[in-house]
Structure formats: structure tokens, C-alpha cells
Design an enzyme around this catalytic site. Structure first.
Site, mmCIF file in Angstrom:
data_model
loop_
_atom_site.group_PDB
_atom_site.id
_atom_site.type_symbol
_atom_site.label_atom_id
_atom_site.label_comp_id
_atom_site.label_asym_id
_atom_site.label_seq_id
_atom_site.Cartn_x
_atom_site.Cartn_y
_atom_site.Cartn_z
ATOM 1 N N SER A 97 0.857 -1.197 0.000
ATOM 2 C CA SER A 97 0.000 0.000 0.000
ATOM 3 C C SER A 97 0.883 1.234 0.000
ATOM 4 O O SER A 97 1.666 1.453 0.935
ATOM 5 C CB SER A 97 -0.882 0.019 1.246
ATOM 6 O OG SER A 97 -1.415 1.333 1.402
ATOM 7 N N HIS A 142 -1.225 -1.289 -4.348
ATOM 8 C CA HIS A 142 -2.494 -0.981 -3.673
ATOM 9 C C HIS A 142 -2.561 0.515 -3.367
ATOM 10 O O HIS A 142 -1.654 1.075 -2.736
ATOM 11 C CB HIS A 142 -2.562 -1.805 -2.386
ATOM 12 C CG HIS A 142 -3.860 -1.714 -1.647
ATOM 13 N ND1 HIS A 142 -4.967 -2.453 -1.996
ATOM 14 C CD2 HIS A 142 -4.222 -0.970 -0.567
ATOM 15 C CE1 HIS A 142 -5.966 -2.176 -1.149
ATOM 16 N NE2 HIS A 142 -5.533 -1.272 -0.275
ATOM 17 N N ASP A 153 -4.704 3.514 -1.718
ATOM 18 C CA ASP A 153 -5.746 3.790 -0.716
ATOM 19 C C ASP A 153 -6.307 5.199 -0.856
ATOM 20 O O ASP A 153 -5.667 6.182 -0.471
ATOM 21 C CB ASP A 153 -5.158 3.606 0.687
ATOM 22 C CG ASP A 153 -5.018 2.145 1.068
ATOM 23 O OD1 ASP A 153 -6.003 1.394 0.903
ATOM 24 O OD2 ASP A 153 -3.928 1.749 1.520
ATOM 25 N N MET A 185 -8.872 7.901 0.363
ATOM 26 C CA MET A 185 -9.642 8.225 1.580
ATOM 27 C C MET A 185 -10.197 9.640 1.487
ATOM 28 O O MET A 185 -9.511 10.549 1.000
ATOM 29 C CB MET A 185 -8.734 8.131 2.804
ATOM 30 C CG MET A 185 -8.073 6.774 2.964
ATOM 31 S SD MET A 185 -7.191 6.684 4.529
ATOM 32 C CE MET A 185 -6.449 5.050 4.383
ATOM 33 N N HIS A 205 -8.404 1.046 -3.804
ATOM 34 C CA HIS A 205 -9.299 0.791 -2.675
ATOM 35 C C HIS A 205 -9.988 2.103 -2.321
ATOM 36 O O HIS A 205 -9.348 3.018 -1.780
ATOM 37 C CB HIS A 205 -8.441 0.262 -1.509
ATOM 38 C CG HIS A 205 -9.197 -0.030 -0.253
ATOM 39 N ND1 HIS A 205 -8.552 -0.299 0.934
ATOM 40 C CD2 HIS A 205 -10.526 -0.096 0.012
ATOM 41 C CE1 HIS A 205 -9.455 -0.521 1.877
ATOM 42 N NE2 HIS A 205 -10.661 -0.390 1.343
ATOM 43 N N MET A 222 -12.117 4.256 -0.189
ATOM 44 C CA MET A 222 -12.718 4.451 1.135
ATOM 45 C C MET A 222 -13.400 5.796 1.112
ATOM 46 O O MET A 222 -12.960 6.774 1.747
ATOM 47 C CB MET A 222 -11.622 4.357 2.219
ATOM 48 C CG MET A 222 -11.149 2.928 2.432
ATOM 49 S SD MET A 222 -9.567 2.818 3.292
ATOM 50 C CE MET A 222 -8.451 3.004 1.911
ATOM 51 N N MET A 233 -11.154 -6.445 5.538
ATOM 52 C CA MET A 233 -10.385 -5.476 6.325
ATOM 53 C C MET A 233 -10.036 -6.113 7.671
ATOM 54 O O MET A 233 -10.926 -6.512 8.426
ATOM 55 C CB MET A 233 -11.202 -4.199 6.569
ATOM 56 C CG MET A 233 -11.523 -3.379 5.328
ATOM 57 S SD MET A 233 -10.094 -2.844 4.352
ATOM 58 C CE MET A 233 -9.112 -1.978 5.577
ATOM 59 N N GLY A 251 -8.575 3.493 7.487
ATOM 60 C CA GLY A 251 -8.270 4.901 7.744
ATOM 61 C C GLY A 251 -6.789 5.166 7.921
ATOM 62 O O GLY A 251 -6.304 6.226 7.554
ATOM 63 N N GLY A 268 -0.415 0.916 9.699
ATOM 64 C CA GLY A 268 0.298 0.624 10.938
ATOM 65 C C GLY A 268 -0.552 0.207 12.118
ATOM 66 O O GLY A 268 -0.091 0.235 13.261
ATOM 67 N N ASP A 305 -6.468 -6.788 4.053
ATOM 68 C CA ASP A 305 -5.935 -5.434 4.155
ATOM 69 C C ASP A 305 -5.877 -4.991 5.613
ATOM 70 O O ASP A 305 -6.912 -4.772 6.247
ATOM 71 C CB ASP A 305 -6.823 -4.484 3.344
ATOM 72 C CG ASP A 305 -6.187 -3.120 3.146
ATOM 73 O OD1 ASP A 305 -5.087 -2.888 3.676
ATOM 74 O OD2 ASP A 305 -6.805 -2.278 2.466
HETATM 75 C C1 DX5 Z 1 -6.154 1.006 5.805
HETATM 76 C C2 DX5 Z 1 -5.696 0.803 4.373
HETATM 77 C C3 DX5 Z 1 -4.595 -0.172 4.259
HETATM 78 C C4 DX5 Z 1 -3.360 0.222 5.004
HETATM 79 C C5 DX5 Z 1 -2.617 -1.007 5.409
HETATM 80 O O1 DX5 Z 1 -7.222 1.851 5.817
HETATM 81 O O2 DX5 Z 1 -6.764 0.366 3.581
HETATM 82 O O3 DX5 Z 1 -4.320 -0.504 2.909
HETATM 83 O O4 DX5 Z 1 -2.512 1.040 4.271
HETATM 84 O O5 DX5 Z 1 -1.530 -0.610 6.166
HETATM 85 P P1 DX5 Z 1 -0.777 -1.605 7.130
HETATM 86 O O6 DX5 Z 1 -0.298 -2.737 6.253
HETATM 87 O O7 DX5 Z 1 0.319 -0.770 7.676
HETATM 88 O O8 DX5 Z 1 -1.766 -2.081 8.134
HETATM 89 ZN ZN ZN Z 2 -6.374 -0.502 1.503
#
Ligand code: DX5
Ligand code: ZN
Length: 228
Positions: free
Chosen positions: A12, A37, A39, A41, A70, A72, A141, A146, A149, A177
Site C-alpha cells: 500500500s 495498492h 488507498d 480516503m 481501494h 474508502m 479489512m 483509515g 500501521g 488489508d
Molecule cells: C487502511 C488501508 C490499508 C493500510 C494497510 O485503511 O486500507 O491498505 O494502508 O496498512 P498496514 O499494512 O500498515 O496495516
Molecule cells: Zn487498503
């Protein structure tokens, strides 16, 4: 994209250097990732804001593998065309983003894209039951969306097992994810997952100046997953 259940590692870019996406994408692809990937948001569906269709379009030429977007965002339908035009290969929308997931998935396929359905940790596997023939990917998920880490939510492993049996022979990927590391990857792969998104798990410790760390991280997750 031909369908296969082999393990795919999808870093990601939420965990990449936001001032250097082109070089970051080249680095993770050179180091052996399978998909990229992305993200998106909106600071409304999730409490964080990343980027929109223009940035997706700008990074598209830097991606040689698969652009896995993805979304969101809510509402989502009015934005699908823009992300399709930006060059996504896969568009994943959330079940929780509105009342019309069936319409959303129909619209994604009508745009000629692979359709993904994402389920938040609080949403049961059964939410996918009536759209099984409309999806190419189900994203489970394993954190609340959001932020990168966060800690892997173990209760989701049973949901992956359920989804795997609901899918049967259909050519549907199960993507995981959130919180993927060499420790958590085998749990979800044994339960039936084939696509592993990893943000901090791939990017931590590395940089475009130290891309070999990305490679070590990718190989460690892949080896753990393939040993499952
Ligand atoms: C969370 C995202 C993920 C996130 C994963 O909202 O959709 O793709 O970046 O990050 P890690 O792998 O650090 O949990
Ligand atoms: Zn994601």
C-alpha cells in the site's frame, strides 16, 4: 489479468513517501511486488484524507503491474468514472459506503474494471452472499480502515474461512488489508486468502535509497505466506 490463486503481495503506497510516488512504485515493483495498492480516503467515510483521481492518473504510468484502487469514500458511485478513467485495473468499494452496493458493483463492471467488495471488521461475511456473482475480489479489512500501521484483528480469520467456502469455484480473489506481516500472513492464507496488502509491513525500514529493504520485507511476507 488472468485469474490465479497464487500469493500476491500488494504494497500500500499509503506508507510510501508522498513526495516521491513514481520512484517508490518503481522500487517496490523492482523488488518483486505483484500489485500496487492505492488507498483513496475522503475524510468522511474514514477519518483520513489521501488523494483523488488526479493523483491516481499521475501515478498510473509508473505502475507496470496491477493498479488496485481501494475506495474508502462515500458516496462512491458518482466518482467511479473518474477512477476508471484514471486507469485503475481493480476498483474496490465498501459494503458500508451506502445502501446500493449492488448498483455500485454493476457500475464498476460496466466501466470495464474488475469489481472489488470491501468488508469492514464489523461486517459479516454474509454481506457478500447476494453479490457473489458480481465481484472479482473480496477485501477483508483486518483493521478499521483509515490508517496504516494498525494492529491485525484476529477475529477476521474466521470470516476469511467463511468467505472461502461461500466463493466455491468462482474466480474471486480474497484480499486481506491491514496489519499484514510475516507473522499474520500465514493465518489468512491458510484460511483462503491470496492477495496480501501490506503498507508498513513492506515500507518500514526502507526508502528509495534503500530499496533492498522493501525486497527483504516482500520476500519475508511471501515466504511466510507460501509456507502456510
Ligand atoms: C487502511 C488501508 C490499508 C493500510 C494497510 O485503511 O486500507 O491498505 O494502508 O496498512 P498496514 O499494512 O500498515 O496495516
Ligand atoms: Zn487498503
Amino acid at each position: 489479468m488472468t485469474f490465479s490463486r497464487s500469493i500476491k503481495i500488494a504494497p500500500s503506497i499509503l506508507s510510501a513517501d508522498f513526495a516521491n510516488f513514481g520512484a517508490e512504485i518503481r522500487a517496490i515493483e523492482d523488488q518483486g511486488c505483484d500489485w500496487v495498492h492505492v488507498d483513496v480516503m475522503d475524510n468522511h467515510f474514514v477519518p483520513n484524507l489521501t488523494f483523488g483521481p488526479q493523483l491516481c492518473k499521475a501515478i498510473r504510468p509508473h505502475i507496470r503491474t496491477v493498479m488496485d484502487v481501494h475506495l474508502m469514500i462515500a458516496p462512491v458511485d458518482a466518482s467511479l468514472q473518474a477512477y476508471a478513467d484514471a486507469g485503475a485495473d481493480i476498483l474496490t468499494a465498501h459494503y458500508e459506503a451506502g445502501p446500493h452496493i449492488h448498483r455500485t458493483l454493476q457500475a464498476i463492471r460496466a466501466l470495464g474494471k474488475k469489481a472489488g467488495l470491501a468488508l469492514n471488521p464489523g461486517t459479516p461475511a454474509e454481506a457478500a452472499a447476494d453479490v457473489m456473482d458480481m465481484v472479482d475480489l473480496i477485501c477483508v479489512m483486518t483493521v478499521n480502515p483509515g490508517f496504516g500501521g494498525q494492529k491485525f484483528i484476529h477475529s477476521q480469520v474466521d470470516k476469511v474461512k467463511k468467505l472461502r467456502s461461500m466463493i466455491g469455484d468462482r474466480p474471486i480473489h480474497i484480499e486481506i488489508d491491514g496489519g499484514i506481516t510475516a507473522e499474520t500472513a500465514p493465518l489468512v492464507v491458510a484460511a483462503g486468502a491470496d492477495v496480501l496488502v501490506a503498507g508498513s509491513g513492506v515500507f518500514s525500514g526502507g526508502s528509495v535509497m534503500k530499496p533492498e529493504v522493501y525486497g527483504q520485507n516482500i520476500r519475508a511476507i511471501r515466504a511466510a505466506a507460501e509456507g502456510a
